[in-house]
Design an enzyme around this catalytic site. Structure first.
Site, PDB file in Angstrom:
ATOM      1  N   GLN A 133       0.952  -1.177   0.113  1.00  0.00           N
ATOM      2  CA  GLN A 133      -0.005  -0.016  -0.011  1.00  0.00           C
ATOM      3  C   GLN A 133       0.932   1.131  -0.062  1.00  0.00           C
ATOM      4  O   GLN A 133       2.031   1.135   0.042  1.00  0.00           O
ATOM      5  CB  GLN A 133      -0.988  -0.181   1.237  1.00  0.00           C
ATOM      6  CG  GLN A 133      -2.048  -1.080   1.077  1.00  0.00           C
ATOM      7  CD  GLN A 133      -2.830  -1.417   2.236  1.00  0.00           C
ATOM      8  OE1 GLN A 133      -2.785  -0.640   3.415  1.00  0.00           O
ATOM      9  NE2 GLN A 133      -4.010  -2.153   2.246  1.00  0.00           N
ATOM     10  N   SER A 193      -4.544  -9.178   5.791  1.00  0.00           N
ATOM     11  CA  SER A 193      -5.599  -8.549   5.309  1.00  0.00           C
ATOM     12  C   SER A 193      -6.579  -9.471   5.021  1.00  0.00           C
ATOM     13  O   SER A 193      -6.194 -10.330   4.177  1.00  0.00           O
ATOM     14  CB  SER A 193      -5.436  -7.403   3.932  1.00  0.00           C
ATOM     15  OG  SER A 193      -6.550  -7.173   3.510  1.00  0.00           O
ATOM     16  N   GLY A 194      -7.768  -9.130   5.454  1.00  0.00           N
ATOM     17  CA  GLY A 194      -8.914 -10.322   4.973  1.00  0.00           C
ATOM     18  C   GLY A 194      -9.417  -9.783   3.742  1.00  0.00           C
ATOM     19  O   GLY A 194      -9.495 -11.096   3.077  1.00  0.00           O
ATOM     20  N   SER A 195      -9.612  -8.774   3.426  1.00  0.00           N
ATOM     21  CA  SER A 195     -10.067  -8.537   2.001  1.00  0.00           C
ATOM     22  C   SER A 195      -9.149  -9.254   0.870  1.00  0.00           C
ATOM     23  O   SER A 195      -9.453  -9.550   0.065  1.00  0.00           O
ATOM     24  CB  SER A 195     -10.647  -6.918   1.702  1.00  0.00           C
ATOM     25  OG  SER A 195      -9.509  -6.227   1.918  1.00  0.00           O
ATOM     26  N   CYS A 202     -13.527  -4.706   6.083  1.00  0.00           N
ATOM     27  CA  CYS A 202     -12.214  -5.008   6.550  1.00  0.00           C
ATOM     28  C   CYS A 202     -12.117  -6.007   7.561  1.00  0.00           C
ATOM     29  O   CYS A 202     -12.716  -6.090   8.886  1.00  0.00           O
ATOM     30  CB  CYS A 202     -12.038  -3.621   7.197  1.00  0.00           C
ATOM     31  SG  CYS A 202     -10.051  -3.533   8.028  1.00  0.00           S
ATOM     32  N   THR A 204      -9.302  -7.576   8.922  1.00  0.00           N
ATOM     33  CA  THR A 204      -8.267  -7.466  10.000  1.00  0.00           C
ATOM     34  C   THR A 204      -8.710  -6.480  11.095  1.00  0.00           C
ATOM     35  O   THR A 204      -8.713  -6.572  12.453  1.00  0.00           O
ATOM     36  CB  THR A 204      -6.871  -7.090   9.595  1.00  0.00           C
ATOM     37  OG1 THR A 204      -6.924  -6.054   8.789  1.00  0.00           O
ATOM     38  CG2 THR A 204      -5.985  -8.270   9.015  1.00  0.00           C
TER      39      THR A 204
END
Length: 346
Positions: free
Chosen positions: A85, A93-95, A255, A257
């Protein structure tokens, strides 16, 4: 064309949040583990250059992340990845995990098994187990068993010039979060408030990281508050979230996490127990199902094992290239579209 570097990216989003997946051309990243590779990406000039090339203009854009697929170091893992990022490389990150699983299956890098395909992902924060529901050669939904999540401090407070005294929770869900009830800043989590929310998030993140040092007790490569997530409760009981991301945007997904970190606070307050399921809703109305799968400990601290369930969708495939004569090889960002904090990107 004499390109200096090329990478092939699959365009994927998870409930609206873009997580491009680098399928080819990823250079060898130094480090014995994924956490070591995260550290290199965040500390070595070559790591910074790779990240900036992919996520900043003119090759990148303010929205979304780029996931680098890496060979796993843990024999239990099927694949490893690190999230890039604008501010830095991130551990989990979950997504983005949903995007990576969708990419692995729908490109055939991992063969789809119906009705479910199980994939283990190695992140710098630990192993994430994914169960993908599959039908007719398509990944329809992904359920993640996230890394153990724990509370660092409930009801922390700071004094701000903008909103007076702000109360928040500090919690870990794969990265560290400051979790702030949106009423603390007098806003609502709605699309028309996105710019105000992200500007508030940037101010709070900077001050909290200045005043409160945070380091993961077992993974030194993970430190500091990565994101400020605002939270609220919708009339139907769903958790409404808005994760603010440097230098000036909000997470389009609920989101993963962030909800893992929030689940740890709910458990610590006695508001969630093993077996509970809740709905988390993003600023655009997309949803994750969040579950409390179990409890454990991290360095002697009570921790929860969250599950996150959502959908990923592929929408394109493209190649990013770097011309060796391009004067903007390190990329740039302007405050007109990236937000006021972009002024600190050199």
């Amino acid at each position: 064309m004499r390109w200096k570097r090329t990478l092939q990216l699959l365009d994927v989003h998870a409930e609206g949040e873009i997580g491009k997946v680098a399928l080819g051309g990823v250079p060898k990243i130094p480090g014995a583990t994924t956490a070591d590779k995260l550290h290199w990406l965040n500390t070595d000039p070559k790591g910074h250059a790779l990240r900036r090339m992919l996520v900043l203009e003119p090759r990148g854009a303010p929205i979304g992340s780029v996931n680098l697929l890496l060979p796993p170091s843990d024999p239990a893992a099927d694949a490893a990845f690190v999230i890039l990022q604008p501010d830095q490389a991130h551990a989990s990150s979950g997504s983005n995990s949903i995007c990576v699983v969708t990419a692995l299956l729908e490109t055939g890098m991992i063969e789809i098994q119906e009705p479910e395909t199980v994939i283990t992902l190695e992140t710098a924060a630990g192993l994430v187990k994914a169960i993908a529901t599959c039908s007719n050669g398509r990944c329809e939904r992904v359920k993640l068993t996230m890394v153990p999540s724990f509370v660092h401090q409930l009801d922390a407070e700071i004094d701000t010039s903008e909103w007076g005294r702000i109360r928040f929770d500090l919690s870990y869900g794969g990265v560290f979060y400051a979790l702030v009830d949106v009423s603390e800043i007098g806003l609502s989590i709605t699309r028309d408030k996105a710019r105000q929310l992200v500007e508030a998030g940037m101010v709070l993140k900077q001050q909290i990281n200045r005043d409160i040092p945070l380091v993961h007790p077992e993974i030194p490569a993970i430190s500091g508050v990565a994101y400020v997530m605002f939270r609220d409760i919708d009339p139907d009981g769903a958790v409404r979230t808005c994760t603010t991301m440097w230098p000036g945007r909000v997470d389009r997904s609920p989101c993963g996490t962030g909800n893992s970190a929030n689940l740890a606070t709910l458990y610590a307050r006695g508001k969630a127990k093993v077996g509970d399921l809740l709905t988390s809703r993003s600023i655009i109305g997309s949803e994750f199902e969040v579950g409390l799968s179990g409890v454990t400990e991290v360095a002697g601290r009570p921790a929860v094992i969250p599950s996150i369930s959502g959908r990923g969708f592929t929408f394109g495939l493209h190649q990013v290239a770097l011309d060796p004569h391009d004067p903007f090889d390190l990329g740039f960002a302007l405050t007109d579209v990236w937000g006021p904090s972009a002024g600190s990107i050199d």
